[in-house]
Write a protein that holds these residues in place. Structure first.
Motif, short mmCIF file in Angstrom:
data_model
loop_
_atom_site.label_atom_id
_atom_site.label_comp_id
_atom_site.label_asym_id
_atom_site.label_seq_id
_atom_site.Cartn_x
_atom_site.Cartn_y
_atom_site.Cartn_z
N TYR A 1 0.86 -1.19 0.00
CA TYR A 1 0.00 0.00 0.00
C TYR A 1 0.90 1.24 0.00
N PRO A 2 0.88 2.03 -1.08
CA PRO A 2 1.71 3.24 -1.06
C PRO A 2 1.21 4.17 0.04
N TRP A 3 2.08 5.00 0.55
CA TRP A 3 1.81 6.04 1.57
C TRP A 3 1.60 5.45 2.96
N LEU A 4 1.22 4.15 3.03
CA LEU A 4 1.22 3.45 4.31
C LEU A 4 2.52 2.64 4.39
N TRP A 5 2.99 2.23 3.22
CA TRP A 5 4.21 1.43 3.06
C TRP A 5 4.14 0.14 3.87
N ILE B 1 -5.63 10.82 -1.47
CA ILE B 1 -5.06 9.49 -1.77
C ILE B 1 -4.33 8.94 -0.56
N ARG B 2 -3.53 9.80 0.06
CA ARG B 2 -2.75 9.31 1.22
C ARG B 2 -3.68 8.89 2.35
N THR B 3 -4.76 9.66 2.56
CA THR B 3 -5.71 9.29 3.62
C THR B 3 -6.35 7.95 3.30
N LEU B 4 -6.68 7.74 2.01
CA LEU B 4 -7.31 6.47 1.63
C LEU B 4 -6.41 5.30 2.02
N PHE B 5 -5.12 5.40 1.68
CA PHE B 5 -4.23 4.28 1.96
C PHE B 5 -3.87 4.17 3.45
N ARG B 6 -3.71 5.32 4.11
CA ARG B 6 -3.25 5.25 5.50
C ARG B 6 -4.38 4.88 6.46
N SER B 7 -5.59 5.34 6.18
CA SER B 7 -6.63 5.19 7.20
C SER B 7 -7.84 4.38 6.75
N ILE B 8 -8.15 4.38 5.46
CA ILE B 8 -9.44 3.79 5.08
C ILE B 8 -9.27 2.38 4.51
N LEU B 9 -8.45 2.24 3.47
CA LEU B 9 -8.37 0.97 2.75
C LEU B 9 -8.04 -0.23 3.65
N PRO B 10 -7.00 -0.15 4.50
CA PRO B 10 -6.66 -1.33 5.31
C PRO B 10 -7.79 -1.74 6.23
N ARG B 11 -8.68 -0.80 6.59
CA ARG B 11 -9.77 -1.14 7.53
C ARG B 11 -11.00 -1.68 6.81
N THR B 12 -11.09 -1.42 5.51
CA THR B 12 -12.35 -1.77 4.84
C THR B 12 -12.31 -3.15 4.17
N VAL B 13 -11.10 -3.68 3.90
CA VAL B 13 -11.04 -4.98 3.24
C VAL B 13 -11.38 -6.06 4.26
N ILE B 14 -12.24 -6.99 3.86
CA ILE B 14 -12.61 -8.07 4.80
C ILE B 14 -11.47 -9.08 4.87
N GLU B 15 -10.91 -9.24 6.07
CA GLU B 15 -9.78 -10.16 6.23
C GLU B 15 -10.26 -11.54 6.63
N ASN B 16 -9.45 -12.53 6.26
CA ASN B 16 -9.62 -13.91 6.76
C ASN B 16 -10.95 -14.55 6.41
N TRP B 17 -11.60 -14.08 5.39
CA TRP B 17 -12.80 -14.75 4.89
C TRP B 17 -12.29 -15.84 3.93
N VAL B 18 -12.37 -17.09 4.34
CA VAL B 18 -11.77 -18.17 3.55
C VAL B 18 -12.81 -18.74 2.59
N VAL B 19 -12.50 -18.64 1.30
CA VAL B 19 -13.48 -19.07 0.30
C VAL B 19 -12.79 -19.88 -0.79
N SER B 20 -13.38 -21.01 -1.15
CA SER B 20 -12.87 -21.80 -2.28
C SER B 20 -13.76 -21.58 -3.48
N ASP B 21 -13.12 -21.40 -4.63
CA ASP B 21 -13.91 -21.23 -5.85
C ASP B 21 -13.09 -21.77 -7.03
N THR B 22 -13.78 -21.95 -8.16
CA THR B 22 -13.12 -22.43 -9.37
C THR B 22 -11.89 -21.58 -9.65
N ALA B 23 -10.78 -22.26 -10.05
CA ALA B 23 -9.49 -21.57 -10.13
C ALA B 23 -9.54 -20.28 -10.94
#
Ligand SMILES: Cc1cc2nc3c(=O)[nH]c(=O)nc-3n(C[C@H](O)[C@H](O)[C@H](O)COP(=O)(O)OP(=O)(O)OC[C@H]3O[C@@H](n4cnc5c(N)ncnc54)[C@H](O)[C@@H]3O)c2cc1C
Length: 483
Positions: A216-220, A270-292
């Motif tokens: 993630y740029p700006w968060l590095w 842009i910097r605010t998006l990467f530093r504060s918003i994006l890392p918090r909004t992605v759903i982590e650890n949702w384990v899903v299997s699907d066709t390759a």
């Protein structure tokens, strides 16, 4: 054959008008066209997804979309597909899927045609590039003695290694043979909090060999899409929901956010998006299997963009990623981002003044995707390597087509600095700004490739100016060796 208004590539950074354009439907028609236009410059276009000049041709452009047959073969343990060069990858994948099979590798999108994707070393993550898998091709070219157009089958030795990724220089590929494997599923989860560093991202590789990860740029800091083959080979019950989540929240909403920030706010936020918003909004650890192929691809062609991708050996990756951070900080306006040591290393390149003027000219606004590719058995694909795996590091811009000056300056400086410092090779099918002189150091087999290209095409009719310049690097090295 009729004159055509103009051909324009996906990125809208290139547009040209060939004098002649044709869409042959059979090998015989290809041969007739080659005979008819003997002596003229001839190149094939695929789906025009390359940002480089790979497909450009001012004289005769051929489009093989009508040559898209798909025939599966099974002999003992050998399973392969013979596919027409103009077949779009999505049509091929869907037909294979229908019969329970798939390709060994696929890139992020499936819009390219199969010959176009192989011609530039198109790759995904955790496998070889598509070019590596090509087992044979049928190639229309000229017979050296009679001058007549002929079809050759190339299926062995250095000629095969050359034609696997030949950027259109050996002739017109009419069909390819590729191995296929039974369809499979991939288990995926996104992780950020447990990753954050490059070391952590690389350490996960053994457990998740198909992963791709992001800086993630700006968060590095790094996040990863952890992927592995699912041994149970079963789609999760929530697979459809997961696809919808990807489509709506990442492919659409997140990209609209990037577009808004870059095109409307012109960088603000842009910097605010990467530093504060994006890392918090992605759903982590949702384990899903699907066709390759569903897990491995995304709707990346929904919004027009431009990209440079550079390839380094694993041993060079940590150093290069540190450099990338400093380089992008410089572009974003941090005048002292390049350390005195780095400036000393860069001094011999005579590039410091350009780097100083770059300060404040470019704010990177998209996650930097990093993918591991296994070494290719080819002569000049970006992942051609006798030893180490290669990592592809990608830089994408969603700036308006008429507002790309900052990106292009960034790409040019990035390619030159990372080639010199880390032997980084730019993707042949993405923005590829390296001066030919440097290519010889990056591609140890360029000479061999040039010899084969000269043998197949002594008059150089299948080369455009860009490829002529690329191959001139091989001539320069032979001259040096002789003197
Ligand atoms: C949105 C997007 C996403 C992408 N994602 C990835 C990715 O995940 N991984 C990756 O590695 N790349 C990726 N790319 C790059 C893309 O895969 C390459 O640029 C690819 O070469 C484009 O294929 P094409 O069919 O559009 O070919 P074109 O761009 O039309 O042509 C590319 C080259 O292929 C040659 N060619 C085509 N057909 C023939 C033939 N029959 N005989 C001889 N030469 C031929 C052309 O002459 C030209 O040199 C992406 C590009 C875009 C626009």
């Amino acid at each position: 054959m009729s004159p055509l208004p103009r051909l324009t590539n996906f990125g809208r950074n290139l547009s040209w008008q060939p004098k002649y354009f044709a869409q042959p439907s059979s090998e015989q028609e290809v041969l007739d066209l080659l005979n008819q236009y003997r002596g003229r410059q001839i190149r094939v276009i695929g789906r025009l997804h390359a940002w480089s000049e790979a497909a450009k041709c001012d004289e005769v452009s051929l489009d093989l979309r009508n040559m898209s047959s798909i025939v599966l073969h099974h002999e003992g343990d050998d399973h392969w597909v013979e596919v027409g060069a103009g077949c779009q990858i999505k049509d091929l994948i869907r037909e294979l899927d229908r019969q329970g099979w798939t390709l060994p590798s696929v890139g992020l999108i499936m819009d390219q045609c199969i010959a176009g994707a192989c011609a530039t070393g198109t790759h995904g993550s955790g496998r070889h590039s598509l070019s590596h898998y090509v087992q044979s091709v049928r190639l229309a070219t000229y017979d050296a003695e009679t001058g007549q157009a002929v079809i050759r089958t190339i299926d062995t030795g250095n000629e095969l290694r050359a034609v696997r990724c030949a950027i259109g220089c050996l002739g017109v590929i009419t069909s390819l043979r590729l191995p296929i494997r039974p369809q499979y599923t991939i288990r995926e989860r996104i992780r950020y909090r447990q990753i954050r560093t490059l070391e952590a991202a690389l350490a996960a590789e053994e457990e998740f060999p198909l992963q791709q990860f992001y800086l993630y740029p700006w968060l590095w800091e790094y996040a990863a899409q952890h992927r592995e083959e699912d041994p149970d080979n079963k789609r999760s019950s929530v697979a459809r929901l997961y696809r919808l989540y990807w489509l709506l929240s990442l492919d659409l909403f997140l990209h609209l956010e990037f577009l808004f920030l870059v095109r409307i706010c012109r960088g603000w936020g842009i910097r605010t998006l990467f530093r504060s918003i994006l890392p918090r909004t992605v759903i982590e650890n949702w384990v899903v299997s699907d066709t390759a192929y569903k897990q491995l691809t995304m709707q990346h062609s929904l919004f027009r963009h431009i990209e440079i991708e550079i390839f380094v050996k694993r041993s060079q990756l940590p150093g290069m990623m540190k450099f990338v951070e400093r380089f992008l900080r410089l572009g974003g306006g941090e005048r002292d981002a390049l350390s005195p040591d780095l400036r000393t290393q860069l001094e011999p390149l005579g590039i410091l003044d350009e780097l100083d003027s770059f300060c404040g000219q470019y704010q990177h606004h998209y996650p930097i995707c990093i993918r591991k590719i296994l070494p290719d058995d080819t002569l000049i694909s970006m992942c051609s390597s006798d030893d180490e795996a290669i990592y592809a590091v990608s830089f994408i811009s969603y700036a308006r087509t008429n507002d790309r000056a900052g990106f292009l300056t960034m790409a040019n400086l990035l390619a030159r600095t990372t080639a010199a410092l880390f032997n980084a090779r730019p993707h042949w099918g993405k923005v590829s700004p390296l001066p030919p002189a440097i290519l010889n150091d990056l591609y140890p087999h360029l000479d061999q490739f040039k010899q084969i290209a000269d043998k197949f095409d002594p008059k150089g009719v299948f080369r455009n100016d860009w490829m002529r310049a690329v191959l001139s690097a091989a001539d320069a090295s032979s001259t040096l060796e002789k003197s």
